[in-house]
Structure formats: structure tokens, C-alpha cells
Write an enzyme that holds these catalytic residues in place. Structure first.
Site, mmCIF file in Angstrom:
data_model
loop_
_atom_site.group_PDB
_atom_site.id
_atom_site.type_symbol
_atom_site.label_atom_id
_atom_site.label_comp_id
_atom_site.label_asym_id
_atom_site.label_seq_id
_atom_site.Cartn_x
_atom_site.Cartn_y
_atom_site.Cartn_z
ATOM 1 N N ASN A 24 -10.370 -3.290 -6.756
ATOM 2 C CA ASN A 24 -9.556 -2.359 -7.548
ATOM 3 C C ASN A 24 -10.090 -2.147 -8.968
ATOM 4 O O ASN A 24 -9.741 -1.154 -9.613
ATOM 5 C CB ASN A 24 -8.090 -2.814 -7.624
ATOM 6 C CG ASN A 24 -7.310 -2.641 -6.341
ATOM 7 O OD1 ASN A 24 -6.340 -3.350 -6.066
ATOM 8 N ND2 ASN A 24 -7.700 -1.681 -5.505
ATOM 9 N N ASP A 84 0.829 -1.202 0.000
ATOM 10 C CA ASP A 84 0.000 0.000 0.000
ATOM 11 C C ASP A 84 0.865 1.255 0.000
ATOM 12 O O ASP A 84 1.981 1.240 0.530
ATOM 13 C CB ASP A 84 -0.898 -0.041 1.252
ATOM 14 C CG ASP A 84 -2.074 0.909 1.133
ATOM 15 O OD1 ASP A 84 -2.317 1.450 0.030
ATOM 16 O OD2 ASP A 84 -2.760 1.117 2.154
HETATM 17 C C1 FPP Z 1 -1.955 0.116 -3.389
HETATM 18 O O1 FPP Z 1 -1.469 1.447 -3.353
HETATM 19 C C2 FPP Z 1 -1.351 -0.625 -4.486
HETATM 20 C C3 FPP Z 1 -2.047 -1.223 -5.489
HETATM 21 C C4 FPP Z 1 -3.515 -1.171 -5.572
HETATM 22 C C5 FPP Z 1 -1.390 -1.925 -6.609
HETATM 23 C C6 FPP Z 1 -0.134 -2.664 -6.299
HETATM 24 C C7 FPP Z 1 0.626 -2.796 -7.568
HETATM 25 C C8 FPP Z 1 1.983 -2.790 -7.685
HETATM 26 C C9 FPP Z 1 2.878 -2.724 -6.532
HETATM 27 C C10 FPP Z 1 2.665 -2.780 -9.024
HETATM 28 C C11 FPP Z 1 2.374 -3.911 -9.957
HETATM 29 C C12 FPP Z 1 2.434 -5.275 -9.360
HETATM 30 C C13 FPP Z 1 3.271 -6.278 -9.751
HETATM 31 C C14 FPP Z 1 3.125 -7.619 -9.131
HETATM 32 C C15 FPP Z 1 4.320 -6.105 -10.750
HETATM 33 P P1 FPP Z 1 -2.468 2.653 -3.541
HETATM 34 O O2 FPP Z 1 -2.502 3.035 -4.971
HETATM 35 O O3 FPP Z 1 -3.818 2.317 -2.971
HETATM 36 O O4 FPP Z 1 -1.776 3.767 -2.669
HETATM 37 P P2 FPP Z 1 -2.482 4.970 -1.901
HETATM 38 O O5 FPP Z 1 -3.271 4.350 -0.785
HETATM 39 O O6 FPP Z 1 -1.317 5.767 -1.409
HETATM 40 O O7 FPP Z 1 -3.340 5.709 -2.896
#
Ligand code: FPP
Length: 246
Positions: A65, A17
Site C-alpha cells: 500500500n 476491502d
Molecule cells: C482496502 O480498500 C482498504 C485499505 C487499503 C485500507 C483499510 C483502512 C481502513 C479500513 C481505515 C483505517 C484503519 C484503521 C485501523 C482505523 P481499497 O481502497 O483497496 O478499496 P477498493 O478495492 O474498492 O479500491
């Protein structure tokens, strides 16, 4: 420092996250946070393999998501495809088995192609399992397991009174993974967000303020150090646990 005499977690799962906040703090578009987050994925998979973890599950994309803005969903899918294509050789050379949990049928073809190829080609590997949670939700997974057991009851293959923790667990897509020992969540949030609800029953939880794009081998080690310092009682008393260790 990791304790060489204390056991390592066999199975670590990470809620990655904070990509959006990482980007926002730098005045960058959210996708730049995801891009940097994909680099953290590369580092952590490598570190986990070198450490000797048996399984690493990463919450890469939740069932919820899909409701994010269309461009963000598209960008995440492209990052996933790039990861699968670029890391293919390293995953195979390091004898890592790739698995997924979640509803793969919802993924676009440009992800499913390389994903299914790599799952097939890595199926015999046994050094570590890398499990990507994709279009995954814990409640959805529990509901699907309940549905399958109900179908078996209707088909006369099972009695309702036969349903127990063991055969319920066998209906979950995580059945091929070792028991979950440690769940890590980054970015200061302290919740499970529909991740591995059943499997986390006795897992240790570790929360760090580090945002996922800043997560490194050092942060992974800190989480494991914390795990090694904990007493896991599984409902027993401290004394019982100590006697069992003798
Ligand atoms: C949450 O951060 C993260 C995600 C919903 C996506 C995770 C994806 C990756 C790390 C990259 C691609 C994955 C792989 C396996 C190559 P957020 O966007 O909710 O952060 P925030 O809470 O700060 O908005």
C-alpha cells in the site's frame, strides 16, 4: 443466529476491502470510503470484544500500500492516528491488548507515537488482542523469519535439520496470537493478497460481497455462523474428527 453450542473462532482476521468502490459508487473521493471504513473498524472491534473472540487481526495497511498515491497514504495514516487517539480510552477500559504485525519503523512518527504508547499501556490486558497489520506482508514476514533462522544457523545456535514447523512459527510476529481460525474478506474478491500466508494454513475462509464501509456486526455474525457450520478436519477424515469429539 449464532449457535451457542458450537465453538466461536478464537482468532478472526479480516481483509477490509472495498473502501474505494464504496466511495466511487457515491461519487465521493476514495478517502471518504476509508473514513467510513474506520467507523466499521470501531464497530467490529466492539462487537468482537462483546462476543468474546480472543483475537482480531485487521489488515489495515499492506507493505504494497505504500505505492498508492501519496495523498491517499497520508490520509490513511491520519485516519490511523485518529483511531488510536479517539479509541484509546475504550480500548483500555475494555481490557483489549493492542499489538501490531508488520514493519512499524516505516510508519510516520505521528502514528508511531500514539501506537507505541497504546501498545505499552495495554500490554497487560487479556480480554482480547486487537492486532493491526500495518506495513505488513505475509511473504515479507516469512522471508524475515527465514533470515533469522539462517542467522542462528550461521551463529552455530541451530542445525538446518532442526528447523521445523514449530520453531519456524515461533519466528513469526503472530506467535503471540492464538491459531488463526477464520479469515474474512469483503468486497467480493477471493484471494489472500499476501495476508497471513503461513497462519491461514488451516483457517476457514469467508468471502462476502459487502464492501468494508458497509460491514457491520450483522455481517460479522453471518461469517461466524458460516464458520460454526463447517467441519474442520485438519487433514483427518470426518470419522476421525467425530471420534475425537466424543
Ligand atoms: C482496502 O480498500 C482498504 C485499505 C487499503 C485500507 C483499510 C483502512 C481502513 C479500513 C481505515 C483505517 C484503519 C484503521 C485501523 C482505523 P481499497 O481502497 O483497496 O478499496 P477498493 O478495492 O474498492 O479500491
Amino acid at each position: 443466529m449464532l449457535n451457542p453450542h458450537a465453538p466461536l473462532p478464537r482468532h478472526v482476521a479480516i481483509i477490509m476491502d472495498g473502501n474505494g468502490r464504496w466511495a466511487k459508487r457515491r461519487g465521493l473521493p476514495r478517502i471518504e470510503g476509508h473514513r467510513k471504513g474506520a467507523d466499521s473498524v470501531r464497530d467490529v472491534v466492539r462487537a468482537s470484544r462483546e462476543l468474546g473472540l480472543r483475537a482480531l487481526t485487521l489488515y489495515a495497511f499492506s507493505s504494497q500500500n505504500w505505492d498508492r498515491p501519496m495523498e491517499e497514504v497520508r490520509a490513511l495514516m491520519e485516519l490511523l492516528r485518529d483511531y488510536l487517539v479517539e479509541e484509546r480510552t475504550e480500548i483500555l477500559e475494555n481490557e483489549i491488548r493492542l499489538e501490531t504485525i508488520g514493519d512499524r519503523t516505516r510508519l510516520p512518527e505521528f502514528v508511531r507515537g500514539p501506537l507505541e504508547d497504546l501498545i505499552r499501556d495495554s500490554a497487560e490486558n487479556d480480554k482480547m488482542t486487537l492486532c493491526l497489520a500495518l506495513s505488513y506482508g505475509g511473504r515479507e514476514s516469512l522471508a524475515a523469519a527465514a533470515r533469522r533462522l539462517a542467522e542462528a544457523v550461521v551463529a552455530g545456535e541451530l542445525l538446518p535439520s532442526d528447523i521445523d514447523v514449530r520453531n519456524f512459527g515461533q519466528e513469526l510476529s503472530t506467535r503471540m496470537l492464538p491459531e488463526l481460525d477464520l479469515v474474512i474478506r469483503t468486497s467480493g474478491e477471493q484471494r489472500l493478497s499476501n495476508f497471513l500466508l503461513w497462519e491461514a494454513a488451516y483457517a476457514e475462509l469467508y468471502f462476502t460481497d459487502t464492501l468494508w464501509p458497509d460491514f457491520s456486526r450483522a455481517t460479522l455474525y453471518q461469517a461466524i455462523e458460516s464458520f460454526q457450520g463447517r467441519e474442520r478436519r485438519f487433514g483427518l477424515t470426518s470419522e476421525q474428527v467425530r471420534l475425537r469429539r466424543l
